[in-house]
Design a protein around this motif. Structure first.
Motif, PDB file in Angstrom:
ATOM      1  N   UNK A  34       0.861  -1.189   0.000  1.00 24.96           N
ATOM      2  CA  UNK A  34       0.000   0.000   0.000  1.00 24.96           C
ATOM      3  C   UNK A  34       0.892   1.233   0.000  1.00 24.96           C
ATOM      4  N   UNK A  35       0.401   2.362  -0.475  1.00 28.28           N
ATOM      5  CA  UNK A  35       1.231   3.583  -0.501  1.00 28.28           C
ATOM      6  C   UNK A  35       1.694   3.980   0.889  1.00 28.28           C
ATOM      7  N   UNK A  36       2.875   4.582   0.929  1.00 26.89           N
ATOM      8  CA  UNK A  36       3.441   5.018   2.203  1.00 26.89           C
ATOM      9  C   UNK A  36       2.584   6.129   2.807  1.00 26.89           C
ATOM     10  N   UNK A  37       2.342   6.059   4.114  1.00 23.44           N
ATOM     11  CA  UNK A  37       1.537   7.039   4.848  1.00 23.44           C
ATOM     12  C   UNK A  37       0.126   7.174   4.268  1.00 23.44           C
ATOM     13  N   UNK A  38      -0.487   6.031   3.955  1.00 20.14           N
ATOM     14  CA  UNK A  38      -1.892   5.922   3.543  1.00 20.14           C
ATOM     15  C   UNK A  38      -2.201   6.505   2.167  1.00 20.14           C
ATOM     16  N   UNK A  39      -1.269   7.103   1.489  1.00 20.94           N
ATOM     17  CA  UNK A  39      -1.501   7.546   0.109  1.00 20.94           C
ATOM     18  C   UNK A  39      -2.629   8.544  -0.015  1.00 20.94           C
ATOM     19  N   UNK A  46      -0.992  16.080  -6.540  1.00 19.13           N
ATOM     20  CA  UNK A  46      -0.336  15.460  -5.393  1.00 19.13           C
ATOM     21  C   UNK A  46      -0.904  15.947  -4.061  1.00 19.13           C
ATOM     22  N   UNK A  47      -2.157  16.327  -4.065  1.00 23.20           N
ATOM     23  CA  UNK A  47      -2.821  16.794  -2.847  1.00 23.20           C
ATOM     24  C   UNK A  47      -3.528  15.634  -2.170  1.00 23.20           C
ATOM     25  N   UNK A  48      -3.417  15.558  -0.843  1.00 22.97           N
ATOM     26  CA  UNK A  48      -4.107  14.500  -0.111  1.00 22.97           C
ATOM     27  C   UNK A  48      -5.610  14.807  -0.098  1.00 22.97           C
ATOM     28  N   UNK A  49      -6.412  13.816  -0.494  1.00 26.80           N
ATOM     29  CA  UNK A  49      -7.838  14.041  -0.716  1.00 26.80           C
ATOM     30  C   UNK A  49      -8.688  13.056   0.096  1.00 26.80           C
ATOM     31  N   UNK A  50      -9.975  13.270   0.025  1.00 24.45           N
ATOM     32  CA  UNK A  50     -10.942  12.457   0.757  1.00 24.45           C
ATOM     33  C   UNK A  50     -11.205  11.161   0.010  1.00 24.45           C
ATOM     34  N   UNK A  73       3.265  -7.060  -7.350  1.00 29.61           N
ATOM     35  CA  UNK A  73       2.672  -6.172  -6.358  1.00 29.61           C
ATOM     36  C   UNK A  73       1.151  -6.262  -6.460  1.00 29.61           C
ATOM     37  N   UNK A  74       0.482  -6.359  -5.317  1.00 31.95           N
ATOM     38  CA  UNK A  74      -0.986  -6.455  -5.267  1.00 31.95           C
ATOM     39  C   UNK A  74      -1.533  -5.355  -4.366  1.00 31.95           C
ATOM     40  N   UNK A  75      -2.630  -4.737  -4.828  1.00 28.71           N
ATOM     41  CA  UNK A  75      -3.200  -3.627  -4.054  1.00 28.71           C
ATOM     42  C   UNK A  75      -4.622  -3.355  -4.535  1.00 28.71           C
ATOM     43  N   UNK A  76      -5.504  -2.952  -3.606  1.00 28.70           N
ATOM     44  CA  UNK A  76      -6.857  -2.509  -3.935  1.00 28.70           C
ATOM     45  C   UNK A  76      -6.852  -0.980  -4.034  1.00 28.70           C
ATOM     46  N   UNK A  77      -6.843  -0.409  -5.236  1.00 26.29           N
ATOM     47  CA  UNK A  77      -6.798   1.064  -5.359  1.00 26.29           C
ATOM     48  C   UNK A  77      -8.071   1.703  -4.792  1.00 26.29           C
ATOM     49  N   UNK A  78      -7.910   2.951  -4.392  1.00 22.37           N
ATOM     50  CA  UNK A  78      -9.038   3.702  -3.838  1.00 22.37           C
ATOM     51  C   UNK A  78      -9.374   4.903  -4.711  1.00 22.37           C
ATOM     52  N   UNK A  79     -10.662   5.192  -4.782  1.00 24.03           N
ATOM     53  CA  UNK A  79     -11.114   6.394  -5.485  1.00 24.03           C
ATOM     54  C   UNK A  79     -11.166   7.544  -4.488  1.00 24.03           C
ATOM     55  N   UNK A  80     -10.734   8.715  -4.944  1.00 19.18           N
ATOM     56  CA  UNK A  80     -10.685   9.894  -4.095  1.00 19.18           C
ATOM     57  C   UNK A  80     -11.411  11.048  -4.783  1.00 19.18           C
ATOM     58  N   UNK A  81     -11.691  12.073  -4.011  1.00 16.69           N
ATOM     59  CA  UNK A  81     -12.323  13.281  -4.560  1.00 16.69           C
ATOM     60  C   UNK A  81     -11.385  14.459  -4.332  1.00 16.69           C
TER      61      UNK A  81
END
Length: 317
Positions: A34-39, A46-50, A73-81
């Motif tokens: 998973x991305x470092x520091x929760x991605x 490159x802005x941290x989003x909801x 590498x395996x990961x469940x990507x997340x959708x952000x706004x």
């Protein structure tokens, strides 16, 4: 926990966190990361989003093989706004968007394909040649997307052959940055004219201060027509090649005109006449001095070619 940290150090994982791994019978090791520091960062700003949701489908990225095992590498990507760019998938730090391989696998693939055939690179990377070819073209297209020629001041023109020297391509490169900026099929005047008219604007052509090429009449004519203000520079390699060919023509003519006795003095001189002054041995110098007495015409041609080396050290016009 200790084993996860050890594996992450051995594989030199950066900008991501290893949370689990599993071994499979087909010599595949699946690394759940998973991305470092929760991605949750926007891929554009490159802005941290909801977080909107976590996608249910597991994505996989091929990484470099280690010890004969395929790393995935395996990961469940997340959708952000993102307040600026709206709803999108979060930035994946170890791979490009929509890519099936990691950045370091792509870097290794491009490096190997520069020095060997695609078939040999596919064997080293443990992948099918057709798959490697597809990945290679995708990577090149992604890097070339949005490519624009900017700040071109000194350009170089050259040609390469491919398809067993049956086809040719014209290369235009920026001498300041040492990068290829344009490639066109063919090596005639039509090809080079297409670069100046389609790839460069009239203002960009006026900004060119120097242009380097070989002694081809097509290249010289195109530069003088489209960039008359640019200083024309002839490639040193082709000038030296022309000088060596001229000396060799004098040697061949002297060989044809020499008698059977005089041919002994001319025999074995071909490669000695080609050599640069910095690579000649003492025996070569003695043989060339003897040539002054045996065949003055060849000696004079070699002397003119040898004295021309001083031209490259001049600083004043």
């Amino acid at each position: 926990m200790a084993s996860l940290k050890t594996i992450a150090r051995l594989l030199k994982l950066k900008d991501l966190k290893l949370v689990d791994f599993s071994f499979h019978r087909d010599s595949t090791v699946r690394l759940y990361v998973k991305p470092f520091k929760n991605g949750c960062r926007c891929p554009d700003c490159d802005r941290r989003c909801k977080i909107v949701r976590t996608r249910p489908k597991l994505r996989e990225w091929r990484d470099l093989s280690v010890g004969g095992h395929r790393m995935v590498f395996c990961y469940f990507p997340r959708e952000i706004h993102c307040p600026t760019h709206g709803r999108c998938e979060e930035n994946i730090p170890w791979a490009a968007p929509h890519s099936l391989i990691t950045y370091r696998f792509e870097h290794t693939l491009l490096s190997l394909c520069q020095s060997m055939t695609q078939k040999a690179a596919a064997k080293l990377l443990q992948t099918a040649p057709s798959t490697l070819s597809d990945l290679l073209h995708r990577s090149i297209e992604r890097h070339r997307h949005g490519h624009r020629i900017r700040g071109l001041r000194t350009l170089g023109i050259d040609e390469i052959s491919y398809h067993k020297r049956h086809k040719y391509a014209t290369l235009i490169y920026d001498l300041d940055t040492s990068k290829v900026v344009w490639i066109g099929k063919g090596r005639g005047r039509d090809t080079i004219d297409r670069f100046f008219t389609e790839a460069l604007s009239p203002w960009q052509r006026q900004q060119v201060r120097a242009a380097c090429c070989d002694m081809s009449a097509s290249y010289i004519g195109a530069i003088r027509e489209h960039c008359p203000q640019a200083t024309l520079v002839l490639d040193r390699f082709h000038i030296v090649k022309a000088l060596n060919e001229a000396v060799d023509q004098v040697r061949k003519q002297a060989w044809r005109e020499a008698s059977k006795h005089d041919k002994k003095a001319v025999k074995g001189l071909r490669w000695m006449l080609y050599r640069h002054s910095s690579t000649r041995s003492r025996a070569d110098t003695v043989a060339l001095k003897a040539l002054e007495r045996s065949n003055r015409r060849i000696y004079r041609a070699w002397r003119l070619k040898d004295e021309f080396e001083q031209l490259w050290n001049y600083r004043s016009r």
